[in-house]
Design a protein around this motif. Sequence first.
Motif, mmCIF file in Angstrom:
data_model
loop_
_atom_site.group_PDB
_atom_site.id
_atom_site.type_symbol
_atom_site.label_atom_id
_atom_site.label_comp_id
_atom_site.label_asym_id
_atom_site.label_seq_id
_atom_site.Cartn_x
_atom_site.Cartn_y
_atom_site.Cartn_z
ATOM 1 N N PHE A 295 0.828 -1.206 0.000
ATOM 2 C CA PHE A 295 0.000 0.000 0.000
ATOM 3 C C PHE A 295 0.865 1.260 0.000
ATOM 4 C CE2 PHE A 295 -3.698 -2.503 0.517
ATOM 5 C CZ PHE A 295 -4.801 -1.680 0.394
ATOM 6 N N ILE A 296 1.910 1.251 0.807
ATOM 7 C CA ILE A 296 2.776 2.437 0.871
ATOM 8 C C ILE A 296 3.422 2.690 -0.482
ATOM 9 C CG2 ILE A 296 4.849 3.428 1.905
ATOM 10 C CD1 ILE A 296 4.223 1.859 4.455
ATOM 11 N N LYS A 297 3.975 1.660 -1.089
ATOM 12 C CA LYS A 297 4.741 1.840 -2.324
ATOM 13 C C LYS A 297 3.865 2.153 -3.523
ATOM 14 C CE LYS A 297 8.551 -1.173 -0.864
ATOM 15 N NZ LYS A 297 9.304 -2.429 -1.106
ATOM 16 N N TYR A 298 2.725 1.513 -3.621
ATOM 17 C CA TYR A 298 1.931 1.624 -4.848
ATOM 18 C C TYR A 298 0.744 2.566 -4.743
ATOM 19 C CZ TYR A 298 4.656 -2.313 -6.544
ATOM 20 O OH TYR A 298 5.671 -3.119 -6.949
ATOM 21 N N TYR A 299 0.353 2.954 -3.530
ATOM 22 C CA TYR A 299 -0.846 3.779 -3.397
ATOM 23 C C TYR A 299 -0.639 5.062 -2.588
ATOM 24 C CZ TYR A 299 -2.989 -0.564 -4.985
ATOM 25 O OH TYR A 299 -3.301 -1.696 -5.701
ATOM 26 N N TRP A 300 0.116 5.003 -1.523
ATOM 27 C CA TRP A 300 0.142 6.128 -0.590
ATOM 28 C C TRP A 300 1.274 7.114 -0.831
ATOM 29 C CZ3 TRP A 300 -0.772 2.589 4.264
ATOM 30 C CH2 TRP A 300 -2.115 2.150 4.254
ATOM 31 N N LEU A 301 2.384 6.683 -1.371
ATOM 32 C CA LEU A 301 3.483 7.612 -1.648
ATOM 33 C C LEU A 301 3.122 8.488 -2.847
ATOM 34 C CD1 LEU A 301 6.817 5.622 -1.162
ATOM 35 C CD2 LEU A 301 6.038 7.615 0.120
ATOM 36 N N ASP A 302 3.163 9.803 -2.669
ATOM 37 C CA ASP A 302 2.869 10.728 -3.756
ATOM 38 C C ASP A 302 4.042 10.808 -4.726
ATOM 39 O OD1 ASP A 302 0.378 11.377 -2.740
ATOM 40 O OD2 ASP A 302 1.177 12.983 -1.480
ATOM 41 N N PHE A 303 3.755 11.343 -5.931
ATOM 42 C CA PHE A 303 4.811 11.478 -6.939
ATOM 43 C C PHE A 303 5.982 12.308 -6.432
ATOM 44 C CE2 PHE A 303 1.186 11.014 -10.128
ATOM 45 C CZ PHE A 303 1.439 9.671 -10.305
ATOM 46 N N ASP A 304 5.673 13.385 -5.698
ATOM 47 C CA ASP A 304 6.758 14.278 -5.285
ATOM 48 C C ASP A 304 7.650 13.664 -4.218
ATOM 49 O OD1 ASP A 304 5.108 14.386 -3.100
ATOM 50 O OD2 ASP A 304 4.588 16.512 -3.293
#
Length: 332
Positions: A295-304
């Motif tokens: 979830f952190i890697k593919y959904y929650w981390l924003d592009f910036d």
Amino acid sequence: MRFIKGLAQDTLKLLERIHKQSKHHQVRQRAQCIKLSYQGYQINDLMKIFNVSRLTITNWFNDWDEFSLIGLYDRKGRGRKSKLNDEQKEQVKKWAKENSRNLNIVVKNAREEWGIYISKNLIRRILNLFKVSWHRIKRGVAGQPDPIEYKEKKEELENLKRQEDAGKIDLFFCDETGFCLIPYVPYAWQEEGEEIIVKTQRSKRLNVLGFLNRKNELETYIFECNINSDIVIACIDKFCERIVKPTVLIVDNASIHTSSFVFEKQEEWRQKGLTLFFLPTYSPELNIIEILWRFIKYYWLDFDAYNSWQNLVESVEYILRNFGEEYIINFS
């Protein structure tokens, strides 16, 4: 100049109703076109109104002249005939699955086998008919667990969950993961003509060791060095300080979990109320903390987050710090 002529009042009323109420867009267009032509609109005007070619307007007129109201609707058999029969389409699907990353081979096979050229766009349309879509290939583990061990361990794990639900024990899942400036964001919704670019940069690795339960209670330790058995032992020692009832810690069979140093500590941890439960090999799906990392890697981390090392560290720390409140996973 060609116009539609001789429409009765009842026919005009019917055309108006079809234009306003038909669920088919093309039928509404054709009904309005016939009515406007009767009212004196020239073909050039109709081409601009409906954004179609002169040939299309002419075909609408011809269908009206020959079939009247029925000519507003598409008839079976209209349109370009398919190059391929059903058996050939099945073969195209088979070739595409065998050469899923290179449709040029499918084009080549069709030319050699049937003496015809089919475009890659046609191949994609055929695959869509079979509900074959282009999406990410999932990474899998290197091997398969022993089926007997897997069944036994899974049953034991379910029993541990029942004991936790009954309040007899605490159950936590432990694992490690890493983050760097190579992004985990291959797909995103983008408007036509828009292109989202996330730069890939070489960077050191931010490593995280975590303890997670099914209630979204999370304890993590962050390192910029590699995680080895000494670090695992130190983190488990620290984790033992929070134990209030018998606790089972679920871990996989990574070498840093199964070293002799870890085994030497197990009796000491048992005396503190902590028992290690080792999952069967090649079974990451049994460890719920793997879901958190995904979830952190593919959904929650924003592009910036990938703009700089500092952004990455701050973003990961923010998610870990706010997990359980702002970020929640339903593990039931």
